[in-house]
Design an enzyme around this catalytic site. Structure first.
Site, PDB file in Angstrom:
ATOM      1  N   ASP A 196       0.786  -1.227   0.000  1.00  0.00           N
ATOM      2  CA  ASP A 196       0.000   0.000   0.000  1.00  0.00           C
ATOM      3  C   ASP A 196       0.819   1.279   0.000  1.00  0.00           C
ATOM      4  OD1 ASP A 196      -2.286  -1.471  -0.120  1.00  0.00           O
ATOM      5  OD2 ASP A 196      -2.745  -1.344   2.008  1.00  0.00           O
ATOM      6  N   TYR A 233     -10.042  -1.576   1.194  1.00  0.00           N
ATOM      7  CA  TYR A 233      -9.821  -1.750   2.631  1.00  0.00           C
ATOM      8  C   TYR A 233      -9.648  -0.430   3.350  1.00  0.00           C
ATOM      9  CZ  TYR A 233      -9.744  -6.671   3.801  1.00  0.00           C
ATOM     10  OH  TYR A 233     -10.125  -7.956   4.094  1.00  0.00           O
ATOM     11  N   HIS A 243      -6.717 -14.264   1.981  1.00  0.00           N
ATOM     12  CA  HIS A 243      -5.599 -13.335   1.862  1.00  0.00           C
ATOM     13  C   HIS A 243      -4.973 -13.079   3.228  1.00  0.00           C
ATOM     14  CE1 HIS A 243      -9.189 -10.880   2.648  1.00  0.00           C
ATOM     15  NE2 HIS A 243      -8.386 -10.025   3.259  1.00  0.00           N
ATOM     16  N   HIS A 292      -2.858 -10.271   5.809  1.00  0.00           N
ATOM     17  CA  HIS A 292      -2.579  -8.866   6.105  1.00  0.00           C
ATOM     18  C   HIS A 292      -1.300  -8.820   6.937  1.00  0.00           C
ATOM     19  CE1 HIS A 292      -6.341  -6.860   4.799  1.00  0.00           C
ATOM     20  NE2 HIS A 292      -6.917  -8.001   5.120  1.00  0.00           N
ATOM     21  N   ASP A 296      14.746   4.893  22.203  1.00  0.00           N
ATOM     22  CA  ASP A 296      15.950   5.449  22.827  1.00  0.00           C
ATOM     23  C   ASP A 296      15.739   5.362  24.335  1.00  0.00           C
ATOM     24  OD1 ASP A 296      16.907   6.023  20.338  1.00  0.00           O
ATOM     25  OD2 ASP A 296      16.688   8.192  20.487  1.00  0.00           O
ATOM     26  N   ASP A 340      22.686   2.574  18.830  1.00  0.00           N
ATOM     27  CA  ASP A 340      21.368   3.174  18.612  1.00  0.00           C
ATOM     28  C   ASP A 340      20.538   2.153  17.832  1.00  0.00           C
ATOM     29  OD1 ASP A 340      19.192   4.767  18.226  1.00  0.00           O
ATOM     30  OD2 ASP A 340      20.226   6.329  17.091  1.00  0.00           O
TER      31      ASP A 340
END
Length: 752
Positions: free
Chosen positions: A372, A457, A506, A508, A517, A660
């Protein structure tokens, strides 16, 4: 004074007294209006620096558009109906600055990062796509081609999204080359004419190899909710060329039978070698118009003392929480700089991708794999309906976007913010032994929401902020299922849900980016679980018992921390700091994934590379500004050579100890459509998400400091001292309501 005047004055006085008595009686039983202004004292102030994350304003969009159009060497058009053979300014969006620059600005008073935009141009004349960074904003003065810097390769023109201009040409092509020539067939089979045709719905990807632009188009009755009214007619168009005069019809499917051309279908239809579809009128079972007249109101929530949250520009404060927000045209909802009690917990929490893989025996659904973000998730965030999509009294926020249009477009009320009483306690205990008491607290949380309607959808996107220090990213699916015409063999791929209609099985899959952090950017990835161990009983050494024991580990590389869906993984996953709480445990946040996904597409499939993020329930990588998203605008139409292949984020297997860290979370559900998906799929049970929960981050549950706490001891049952609810009758009021308005149809796609 005459007696007449005197009696008139006495009469007027009596009338005044009577009127006042009547008015007092009429109003004495009325509930006072709640204050519309916050009665809450906020901790701290709105952070004006949050503007570093703010979406582009309408004025900035216009400045970037005009600046790019005026670059004569680019020969760019901003006309929404630009032909594929020309150069089209498709997208303008915020270009997020480097994280290190933002943190320097937020935390160390370093200069504010330069504000820039990304401009995506489809160069139809030259056969490639380019991305440009434009800045500084406002009033841009430069542009820079960053395509190779971002993707390390050229972007072919056939990787582009189908634009409104291309759709217009496709519809004209279908009318001329298909419907006009098949007039008799479509009239007898579907009762449509040239003036009253069928609606088209396209399958994706557009072909089977890189460079293809071959699209199967399925046709549906012209009803609202057309997606569950297939007619059994599909056409394969080759629109590989940017020159529409070179397009062609290469295959057709009629009632389960394939034909090599329009002439082939015509000939076989006339000579009787085709099993004809016999038109039958059917009611519109897809209509969402209520079958019973609405005659009541559902329960409503309101804040008797005003909102306990505040929205200022793109910054929100709520009790101990604060965060900045934005809405990307491509990836959708995102929040930044999430802080609890002033400490940053999350740098970025954002939607990345929504993907579905379909099964069918008919071609329109057979190969379909929707990505999408390649169409634009945030692009389709239309106005939210007050009292239905969000609580009536929610705060609504407008957004602006520039994608596949000629000028920035305002989407009114496309984000809502509200505090929500979930109807269950966050915590509680009733003490029945020894010391009788009750202690508890309602689970009231802030919800930040948008809803995107992408084709059939609708996805509800919620970021929820709890008073316990937890944050939840949640998605629910509703809208219409995709369907195909019932032919022999199709029941292996779904259930029949309506007349000649199969609801196709189908998946999803939804991907979130969680840049945690925890007390800084030097974090580690910890796992915790349990195992049973056989332990000798100290008081009876000859006897043993199986006792659950804590198992802890630290994963130190990206490959170790790439946790696949089809493997057993630890139940507790933590992004942790090297600092400890009062009890000596590492302060961390847990990633708790809620997911009911189906199986991921096998990696042997060539299209899988474009969705390789879905291999992993959780994947932890070292933060890189060069790896901002797990997917891209170009993945859908070039699945076989995607511009972003997430698996490459992991292949270099970097160290993730004291680094990080970014968590990429995949959630979702398997959908086997059933009769109750008619007319519309409900949100109940159709969703997933991830909860970010403090785990030894605090010394105790922070909600113990909440103003919502309740404590009752014998003798204090009616006291308001530790139970404000006991005084609710004294504070009762009715809300100040905004009038109902709706302007959502302003932002719909126009093809003419």
């Amino acid at each position: 004074m005459t007696s007449l005047v005197k009696w008139i004055l006495i009469l007027l006085g009596l009338i005044s007294v009577i009127v006042n008595i009547v008015l007092i009686c009429l109003n004495s039983g009325r509930v006072p209006k709640c204050s519309s202004k916050p009665n809450h004292v906020f901790k701290g102030q709105h952070n004006e620096k949050s503007s570093v994350f703010a979406d582009l304003s309408a004025e900035e969009y216009l400045q970037v558009r005009d600046f790019m159009i005026n670059r004569k060497e680019l020969h760019i058009s901003a006309n929404a109906f630009t032909k594929p053979s020309e150069n089209f300014l498709f997208l303008i969006d915020l270009s997020l600055p480097k994280k290190s620059d933002v943190l320097g600005y937020l935390d160390e008073n370093k200069p504010k990062p330069t504000r820039e935009a990304t401009a995506v141009v489809f160069h139809g004349t030259d056969g490639y796509i380019r991305e440009y960074v434009v800045g500084p904003l406002p009033n841009p003065k430069y542009f820079k081609d960053v395509t190779f810097e971002r993707y390390k390769e050229a972007l072919p023109i056939n990787a582009r999204t189908v634009t409104i201009g291309e759709y217009v040409l496709m519809f004209k092509f279908l009318m001329k080359e298909v419907f006009t020539r098949l007039g008799k067939i479509v009239k007898e089979s579907f009762n449509v004419s040239i003036e009253d045709t069928l609606n088209a719905f396209e399958g994706m990807p557009r072909g089977i190899q890189s460079g293809d632009r071959h699209t199967w188009i399925s046709f549906f009755r012209d009803f609202s909710g057309m997606y569950i009214h297939p007619v059994g007619f599909e056409v394969l168009i080759n629109h590989n060329s940017t020159n529409s005069s070179l397009w062609s019809v290469t295959k057709l499917l009629y009632n389960g039978q394939y034909f090599n051309s329009v002439d082939d279908l015509l000939k076989k239809y006339e000579n009787g070698t085709v099993k004809k579809i016999v038109y039958k009128p059917v009611p519109n079972y897809a209509s969402l118009k209520p079958k019973s007249k609405p005659n009541g109101l559902s329960p409503q929530q309101f804040n008797p003392q005003g909102n306990r949250f505040s929205v200022n520009n793109n910054h929100i404060m709520y009790l101990d929480w604060s965060f900045a927000f934005g809405l990307s045209s491509l990836t959708g909802m995102r929040v930044f700089d999430i802080r609890f009690k002033g400490e940053r917990i999350v740098y970025e929490l954002s939607v990345q991708e929504a993907m579905s893989v379909y099964g069918s025996i008919t071609p329109g659904m057979m190969l379909t794999k929707f990505l999408d973000s390649s169409i634009g998730i945030g692009r389709f965030a239309h106005e939210l309906v007050r009292g239905a999509d969000c609580p009536y009294t929610a705060t609504y926020i407008d957004t602006y976007r520039y994608i596949d249009i000629s000028a920035p477009q305002r989407f009114r009320n496309s984000i809502c913010v509200f505090e929500h009483n979930t109807g269950r306690p966050l915590r509680r205990h009733f003490s029945d032994f020894f010391h009788n008491s009750y202690g508890g607290m309602v689970n009231s949380a802030l919800v930040f929401r948008t809803i995107t309607a992408i084709g059939n959808y609708d996805y509800l996107w919620d970021f929820i902020f709890y008073q316990s220090g937890s944050v939840e990213a949640k998605v629910h699916a509703t809208g219409y299922i995709s369907s195909s015409f019932k032919v022999d063999g199709n029941l292996r791929y779904g259930h029949q849900v309506a007349h000649d209609t199969i609801g196709n099985i189908h998946t999803h899959f939804i991907n979130f980016k969680v840049d945690l952090d925890v007390l800084g950017i030097k974090n580690v990835f910890l796992t915790k679980d349990m195992e049973f161990v056989n332990v000798s009983l100290p008081w009876m050494p000859e006897h043993y018992a199986m006792i659950p024991q804590l198992v802890e580990a630290q994963l130190k590389t990206e490959k170790e921390a790439a946790l696949r869906y089809n493997t057993k993984m630890p139940r507790y996953l933590h992004i942790a700091s090297n600092r400890t709480n009062r009890w000596g445990h590492q302060r961390s946040y847990r990633l708790q994934v809620v997911s009911f996904t189906g199986d991921h597409l096998p990696e042997t499939e060539p299209e899988e590379r474009s969705m390789s993020w879905a291999r992993y329930k959780v994947a932890i990588t070292k933060h890189k500004d060069s790896e901002p998203t797990s997917s891209s605008l170009y993945s859908q139409n070039n699945m076989w050579k995607p511009a972003v292949d997430f698996s490459k984020f992991i292949e270099d297997n970097e160290n993730i100890e004291n680094e990080d860290l970014v968590a990429w979370i995949t959630t979702g559900f398997l959908h086997i459509p059933h009769a109750e998906d008619i007319p519309n799929t409900v949100t109940v049970g159709n969703g997933g998400g991830v909860i970010l929960r403090p785990h030894n981050y605090f010394d105790e549950d922070p909600s113990i400091n909440s103003p919502d706490g309740v404590y009752i001891s014998p003798g204090s049952e009616g006291s308001c001292e530790n139970n404000r609810v006991a005084c609710l009758t004294e504070d009762a009021c009715s809300p100040v309501l905004e009038p109902f308005t709706y302007n959502g149809f302003e932002g719909t796609m126009k093809f003419e």
